[in-house]
Design an enzyme around this catalytic site. Structure first.
Site, PDB file in Angstrom:
ATOM      1  N   ARG A  60       0.817  -1.230   0.000  1.00  0.00           N
ATOM      2  CA  ARG A  60       0.000   0.000   0.000  1.00  0.00           C
ATOM      3  C   ARG A  60       0.839   1.264   0.000  1.00  0.00           C
ATOM      4  NH1 ARG A  60      -2.944  -3.147   3.657  1.00  0.00           N
ATOM      5  NH2 ARG A  60      -4.669  -4.160   2.589  1.00  0.00           N
ATOM      6  N   LYS A  72       2.999  11.498 -11.145  1.00  0.00           N
ATOM      7  CA  LYS A  72       2.090  10.658 -11.940  1.00  0.00           C
ATOM      8  C   LYS A  72       2.836   9.377 -12.246  1.00  0.00           C
ATOM      9  CE  LYS A  72      -0.989  13.617 -14.651  1.00  0.00           C
ATOM     10  NZ  LYS A  72      -1.354  13.971 -16.035  1.00  0.00           N
ATOM     11  N   GLU A 132       9.360  18.145 -25.407  1.00  0.00           N
ATOM     12  CA  GLU A 132       8.684  18.484 -24.142  1.00  0.00           C
ATOM     13  C   GLU A 132       9.202  19.827 -23.601  1.00  0.00           C
ATOM     14  OE1 GLU A 132       6.102  16.718 -23.132  1.00  0.00           O
ATOM     15  OE2 GLU A 132       6.441  14.608 -23.662  1.00  0.00           O
ATOM     16  N   LYS A 152       7.417  22.861 -13.858  1.00  0.00           N
ATOM     17  CA  LYS A 152       6.572  21.691 -13.600  1.00  0.00           C
ATOM     18  C   LYS A 152       6.210  21.629 -12.118  1.00  0.00           C
ATOM     19  CE  LYS A 152       5.075  17.269 -14.520  1.00  0.00           C
ATOM     20  NZ  LYS A 152       5.383  16.017 -15.194  1.00  0.00           N
ATOM     21  N   GLU A 201      -4.551  17.233 -11.084  1.00  0.00           N
ATOM     22  CA  GLU A 201      -5.073  17.629 -12.395  1.00  0.00           C
ATOM     23  C   GLU A 201      -6.574  17.912 -12.394  1.00  0.00           C
ATOM     24  OE1 GLU A 201      -3.066  15.856 -15.800  1.00  0.00           O
ATOM     25  OE2 GLU A 201      -4.881  16.055 -16.986  1.00  0.00           O
ATOM     26  N   ARG A 204      -3.054  21.824 -14.232  1.00  0.00           N
ATOM     27  CA  ARG A 204      -2.085  20.799 -14.652  1.00  0.00           C
ATOM     28  C   ARG A 204      -2.380  20.267 -16.058  1.00  0.00           C
ATOM     29  NH1 ARG A 204       0.740  15.900 -11.057  1.00  0.00           N
ATOM     30  NH2 ARG A 204       2.113  15.237 -12.729  1.00  0.00           N
ATOM     31  N   ASN A 213      -0.633  18.928 -21.065  1.00  0.00           N
ATOM     32  CA  ASN A 213      -0.997  18.011 -22.154  1.00  0.00           C
ATOM     33  C   ASN A 213      -0.978  18.694 -23.517  1.00  0.00           C
ATOM     34  OD1 ASN A 213      -1.487  15.784 -20.414  1.00  0.00           O
ATOM     35  ND2 ASN A 213      -3.428  16.715 -19.828  1.00  0.00           N
ATOM     36  N   HIS A 237      -0.496  16.901 -26.842  1.00  0.00           N
ATOM     37  CA  HIS A 237      -0.588  15.475 -26.538  1.00  0.00           C
ATOM     38  C   HIS A 237      -1.855  14.802 -27.054  1.00  0.00           C
ATOM     39  CE1 HIS A 237       2.971  16.186 -24.198  1.00  0.00           C
ATOM     40  NE2 HIS A 237       3.042  14.922 -23.817  1.00  0.00           N
ATOM     41  N   HIS A 271      -1.005  11.917 -29.239  1.00  0.00           N
ATOM     42  CA  HIS A 271      -1.340  10.521 -28.919  1.00  0.00           C
ATOM     43  C   HIS A 271      -2.015   9.837 -30.098  1.00  0.00           C
ATOM     44  CE1 HIS A 271      -1.222  11.055 -24.273  1.00  0.00           C
ATOM     45  NE2 HIS A 271      -0.049  10.721 -24.773  1.00  0.00           N
ATOM     46  N   HIS A 296       7.180   9.013 -28.717  1.00  0.00           N
ATOM     47  CA  HIS A 296       6.345   9.993 -28.016  1.00  0.00           C
ATOM     48  C   HIS A 296       6.722  11.443 -28.335  1.00  0.00           C
ATOM     49  CE1 HIS A 296       3.775  11.529 -24.850  1.00  0.00           C
ATOM     50  NE2 HIS A 296       4.795  12.245 -24.400  1.00  0.00           N
TER      51      HIS A 296
HETATM   52  N1  NAD Z   1       4.773  10.579 -15.255  1.00  0.00           N
HETATM   53  C1  NAD Z   1       4.742  11.628 -16.025  1.00  0.00           C
HETATM   54  O1  NAD Z   1       4.402  12.731 -15.602  1.00  0.00           O
HETATM   55  C2  NAD Z   1       5.169  11.487 -17.455  1.00  0.00           C
HETATM   56  C3  NAD Z   1       5.389  12.631 -18.222  1.00  0.00           C
HETATM   57  C4  NAD Z   1       5.837  12.481 -19.533  1.00  0.00           C
HETATM   58  C5  NAD Z   1       6.045  11.209 -20.045  1.00  0.00           C
HETATM   59  N2  NAD Z   1       5.805  10.124 -19.278  1.00  0.00           N
HETATM   60  C6  NAD Z   1       6.041   8.767 -19.801  1.00  0.00           C
HETATM   61  O2  NAD Z   1       7.418   8.636 -20.089  1.00  0.00           O
HETATM   62  C7  NAD Z   1       7.599   7.679 -21.132  1.00  0.00           C
HETATM   63  C8  NAD Z   1       8.571   8.237 -22.151  1.00  0.00           C
HETATM   64  O3  NAD Z   1       9.798   8.484 -21.497  1.00  0.00           O
HETATM   65  P1  NAD Z   1      11.205   8.321 -22.235  1.00  0.00           P
HETATM   66  O4  NAD Z   1      11.177   9.078 -23.496  1.00  0.00           O
HETATM   67  O5  NAD Z   1      12.251   8.575 -21.225  1.00  0.00           O
HETATM   68  O6  NAD Z   1      11.149   6.782 -22.683  1.00  0.00           O
HETATM   69  P2  NAD Z   1      11.946   5.480 -22.214  1.00  0.00           P
HETATM   70  O7  NAD Z   1      11.961   5.328 -20.773  1.00  0.00           O
HETATM   71  O8  NAD Z   1      11.378   4.371 -23.028  1.00  0.00           O
HETATM   72  O9  NAD Z   1      13.449   5.780 -22.714  1.00  0.00           O
HETATM   73  C9  NAD Z   1      13.707   5.953 -24.092  1.00  0.00           C
HETATM   74  C10 NAD Z   1      14.849   5.041 -24.543  1.00  0.00           C
HETATM   75  O10 NAD Z   1      16.087   5.514 -24.006  1.00  0.00           O
HETATM   76  C11 NAD Z   1      16.791   4.440 -23.398  1.00  0.00           C
HETATM   77  N3  NAD Z   1      17.640   5.067 -22.379  1.00  0.00           N
HETATM   78  C12 NAD Z   1      17.272   5.560 -21.179  1.00  0.00           C
HETATM   79  N4  NAD Z   1      18.288   6.222 -20.619  1.00  0.00           N
HETATM   80  C13 NAD Z   1      19.346   6.136 -21.463  1.00  0.00           C
HETATM   81  C14 NAD Z   1      20.664   6.639 -21.435  1.00  0.00           C
HETATM   82  N5  NAD Z   1      21.101   7.404 -20.430  1.00  0.00           N
HETATM   83  N6  NAD Z   1      21.470   6.345 -22.478  1.00  0.00           N
HETATM   84  C15 NAD Z   1      21.014   5.608 -23.525  1.00  0.00           C
HETATM   85  N7  NAD Z   1      19.768   5.133 -23.620  1.00  0.00           N
HETATM   86  C16 NAD Z   1      18.941   5.393 -22.591  1.00  0.00           C
HETATM   87  C17 NAD Z   1      15.734   3.498 -22.940  1.00  0.00           C
HETATM   88  O11 NAD Z   1      16.215   2.207 -22.770  1.00  0.00           O
HETATM   89  C18 NAD Z   1      14.727   3.599 -24.082  1.00  0.00           C
HETATM   90  O12 NAD Z   1      15.130   2.767 -25.141  1.00  0.00           O
HETATM   91  C19 NAD Z   1       6.219   7.402 -21.720  1.00  0.00           C
HETATM   92  O13 NAD Z   1       5.796   6.139 -21.290  1.00  0.00           O
HETATM   93  C20 NAD Z   1       5.355   8.493 -21.109  1.00  0.00           C
HETATM   94  O14 NAD Z   1       4.015   8.090 -20.936  1.00  0.00           O
HETATM   95  C21 NAD Z   1       5.399  10.242 -17.993  1.00  0.00           C
HETATM   96 ZN    ZN Z   2       4.749  13.887 -23.093  1.00  0.00          ZN
END
Ligand code: NAD
Ligand code: ZN
Length: 347
Positions: A105, A127, A169, A213, A223, A227, A231, A234, A238, A250
């Site tokens: 939990r 999030k 972003e 942020k 949100e 907040r 988006n 997005h 999406h 993305h």
């Molecule tokens: N929680 C939130 O507020 C929030 C906000 C925006 C996005 N997101 C989520 O984040 C995700 C996208 O994040 P992302 O773009 O980091 O994707 P990801 O975590 O898939 O990383 C992208 C790629 O980079 C690689 N990688 C990571 N660090 C590395 C490094 N230092 N050197 C080399 N390769 C590396 C990973 O293995 C992957 O192949 C989505 O799922 C999205 O929904 C969440």
């Molecule tokens: Zn995003």
């Protein structure tokens, strides 16, 4: 010298520390530790009581991955006093955060983001999520980290696509909240991605994005209002991501989505077409895609937008810019205007 920012979220306050080698601060947090690491990121030297390595990729952002993290914690007999550490991009951070929200939990967790996207956006704000076959981020929880440790040195191994994707972003943050940040990105131009300076320029970008942020999260953690502007790009984005079956990453999809939203806002007279043009030129300088592949029919993209989880009874809800540095949520826009924006945004 590390920079320290504070995020005073209603459900818990924490520091965001930015600087070379700051990941080492993990050691100062009490409790036994489970390291959750992205398979593409080598362990820089984090000594934990246990480790689980995640298969990289959005397609593995599943409840099964969350379960495997929780099972590893249970095998190690971790308790509520213990700590999960996420080392990776947004996928690793979201999964680790979700697992820490539900294991016993709720246990504490810290974020050590290693992608630009995670440093400027995903690691801050609490999030957490996993995807379902029916849609992205459909399960999750709000669960704030205990700390965010950002070492821009991790960016040196990032692929060009992931670097520019993170920049999408940053542009988003600038367009909705910070005209000065937009000016700085414009002034830096293509060199910011072709010859990236991770020691100073990126530190400033990350710091500013985290600050903004954190402010948004402080005023609206769950949100209920403000907040939602995060988006921007997005809802359109999406649709592109989903239509491409996630072969368009993305950040790239968000860039296309911002262009579509910018075109729509200009058509609606919400901002000038010269501002839409400035946004378009900046995205292009950052080597981001701005148009939809010809085979993606506008009507199909609109159909995907209709099932967005942010919609309400008045239809598709969109975030649209009012000027560079300011945006708002709008609904009730005629769908034929959205179709026109998609058409104007085609190859
Ligand atoms: N929680 C939130 O507020 C929030 C906000 C925006 C996005 N997101 C989520 O984040 C995700 C996208 O994040 P992302 O773009 O980091 O994707 P990801 O975590 O898939 O990383 C992208 C790629 O980079 C690689 N990688 C990571 N660090 C590395 C490094 N230092 N050197 C080399 N390769 C590396 C990973 O293995 C992957 O192949 C989505 O799922 C999205 O929904 C969440
Ligand atoms: Zn995003």
């Amino acid at each position: 010298m590390a920079e320290i920012l504070r995020c005073n979220a209603a459900s818990g306050a924490y520091d965001i520390t930015i600087g070379k080698g700051v990941w080492e601060k993990f050691a100062s947090f009490p409790g036994r530790k489970l390291l959750v690491r992205d398979g593409n990121v080598p362990n820089p030297g984090i000594e934990a009581d246990g480790e689980i390595v995640l298969t990289p990729g959005e397609q593995y952002k599943t409840f099964a991955a969350v379960e495997s993290i929780c099972r590893r914690a249970a095998q190690l007999h971790l308790t509520r006093k213990d700590l999960f550490i996420a080392l990776g991009g947004g996928v690793t951070g979201d999964l680790t955060g979700f697992a820490s929200a539900i294991y016993m939990r709720g246990v504490r967790f810290i974020q050590i983001p290693t992608t630009l996207l995670a440093m400027v956006d995903a690691s801050v704000g609490g999030k957490t999520a996993a995807d379902l076959p029916e849609g992205k981020n459909l399960i999750g929880a709000f669960h704030q980290p205990e700390a965010v440790l950002i070492d821009p040195g991790f960016l040196k191994t990032l692929s060009f696509t992931d670097l520019t994707g993170g920049m999408a972003e940053v542009v988003k943050t600038a367009v909705i909240l910070d005209r000065q940040l937009f000016d700085r990105l414009e002034a830096a131009g293509e060199s910011s991605v072709l010859a990236p300076d991770f020691d100073s320029f990126y530190v400033e970008l990350i710091k500013r994005c985290c600050q903004l942020k954190a402010q948004v999260v402080e005023s609206d953690e769950k949100e209920n209002g403000l907040r939602a502007i995060l988006n921007y790009g997005h809802t359109f984005g999406h649709a592109v991501e989903q239509k491409s079956l996630f072969s368009i990453p993305h950040g790239a999809a968000v860039a296309i989505g911002m262009n579509a939203a910018g075109i729509l806002a200009a058509e609606l007279g919400m901002w000038s077409s010269s501002e839409a043009e400035r946004q378009l030129e900046l995205l292009k300088k950052l080597r981001l895609p701005v148009t939809v592949p010809a085979e993606f029919a506008p009507a199909e993209l609109l159909e995907i937008m209709r099932s967005d989880k942010k919609n309400d009874s008045s239809g598709i809800r969109l975030v649209l810019p009012e000027k560079i540095g300011s945006a708002k949520t709008v609904s009730g826009i005629p769908e034929k205007m959205m179709l026109k924006a998609w058409e104007l945004c085609h190859d």
